[in-house]
Design a protein around this motif. Structure first.
Motif, PDB file in Angstrom:
ATOM      1  N   LYS A   1       0.831  -1.205   0.000  1.00  0.00           N
ATOM      2  CA  LYS A   1       0.000   0.000   0.000  1.00  0.00           C
ATOM      3  C   LYS A   1       0.867   1.258   0.000  1.00  0.00           C
ATOM      4  O   LYS A   1       2.002   1.240   0.485  1.00  0.00           O
ATOM      5  N   PRO A   2       0.332   2.350  -0.522  1.00  0.00           N
ATOM      6  CA  PRO A   2       1.115   3.596  -0.554  1.00  0.00           C
ATOM      7  C   PRO A   2       1.425   4.122   0.837  1.00  0.00           C
ATOM      8  O   PRO A   2       0.647   3.913   1.771  1.00  0.00           O
ATOM      9  N   ASP A   3       2.567   4.784   0.949  1.00  0.00           N
ATOM     10  CA  ASP A   3       2.972   5.397   2.207  1.00  0.00           C
ATOM     11  C   ASP A   3       2.150   6.665   2.425  1.00  0.00           C
ATOM     12  O   ASP A   3       2.066   7.523   1.542  1.00  0.00           O
TER      13      ASP A   3
ATOM     14  N   GLU B   1       3.792  10.089   1.914  1.00  0.00           N
ATOM     15  CA  GLU B   1       3.978  10.424   0.504  1.00  0.00           C
ATOM     16  C   GLU B   1       2.664  10.895  -0.121  1.00  0.00           C
ATOM     17  O   GLU B   1       2.650  11.797  -0.961  1.00  0.00           O
ATOM     18  N   ILE B   2       1.559  10.272   0.291  1.00  0.00           N
ATOM     19  CA  ILE B   2       0.245  10.707  -0.199  1.00  0.00           C
ATOM     20  C   ILE B   2       0.012  12.173   0.160  1.00  0.00           C
ATOM     21  O   ILE B   2      -0.446  12.970  -0.667  1.00  0.00           O
TER      22      ILE B   2
END
Length: 259
Positions: free
Chosen positions: A38-40, A43-44
């Motif tokens: 899953k995206p950090d 960073e999102i």
């Protein structure tokens, strides 16, 4: 004060959990887990937009039972399909009717990172969050020492998670900054009596430098609320009760993101 009671019951819960599963066993579970795809969340938040954290919550000390019908997986999937940036899951059982298995099961079926929403007072709970799929934890300044704030954040990061360091007062924002928090949450809800003042986040926003992402939490109900927060340069909003009571969750999320 409600916050003191929450800390007390959390300490008792920790004793039970540690008896059931040792810290060594938790660490072993984490070691055997596949890498998180899953995206950090940090960073999102760096992308210019007002991001939405949607909460899966059954009840609260101030409002009692928010919903009686609680298909938590269906709710989380609806949030995910609506394009939320993270999903907050209550795991506190005594006052919020939360549970760790909600976090674990939701984390397995959504693409967005999940936040363990609880009263983190011990490193064990951070390992527990990771073992149950969380990508984010909450650290509440009011219940932690300066050293704990730093140590717990660093532990979370070492496990591949992010920490939202939550403040309610100007002094707490200062302490969050001194702990080198990567993400700061400003709560509109006073956890000592659970009263909400929407203007609290607007008032304290100026105390956080522009290079630190800020999340507005609690009391967000309308598109006008969202627009005010966007205009104040918040990076994200955390919404619980408003979404849980809505019968058109996906539409509401899209409207808020557009606002």
């Amino acid at each position: 004060m409600i916050l003191d009671e929450l800390v007390t019951v959390t300490k008792a819960r920790l004793v039970r959990h540690k008896r059931r599963q040792s810290l060594a066993e938790l660490k072993q579970t984490i070691t055997s887990m596949p890498a998180d795809s899953k995206p950090d969340f940090l960073e999102i938040l760096k992308h210019p937009s007002l991001h939405v954290i949607s909460e899966v919550k059954k009840s609260s000390p101030s409002k009692g039972m928010i919903v009686t019908d609680f298909p938590y997986l269906k709710i989380a999937k609806a949030y995910d399909q609506a394009g939320v940036d993270a999903i907050s899951v209550l795991t506190e059982p005594d006052y919020f009717n939360g549970h760790l298995h909600y976090l674990r099961e939701i984390s397995q079926v959504v693409s967005a990172p999940t936040l363990r929403k609880d009263f983190t007072i011990d490193p064990y709970m951070i390992y527990e969050a990771k073992a149950n799929g969380a990508g984010i934890i909450l650290l509440i300044v009011a219940i932690l020492s300066d050293q704990q704030l730093r140590d717990y954040r660093e532990l979370a990061e070492s496990l591949g998670m992010q920490a939202i360091v939550e403040a309610y007062t100007a002094d707490e924002v200062k302490r969050a900054r001194q702990s080198d928090a990567k993400i700061i949450g400003i709560n509109n809800r006073n956890l000592k009596d659970f009263k909400v003042d929407f203007n609290n986040s607007l008032k304290l926003r100026r105390l956080v430098p522009a290079d630190i992402p800020v999340v507005a939490e609690s009391g967000i109900q309308t598109q006008q609320d969202v627009k005010l927060l966007a205009d104040a340069n918040f990076n994200a909003i955390l919404m619980g009760e408003t979404l849980m009571r809505s019968t058109q969750k996906q539409q509401l999320i899209r409207e808020f993101k557009e606002a």
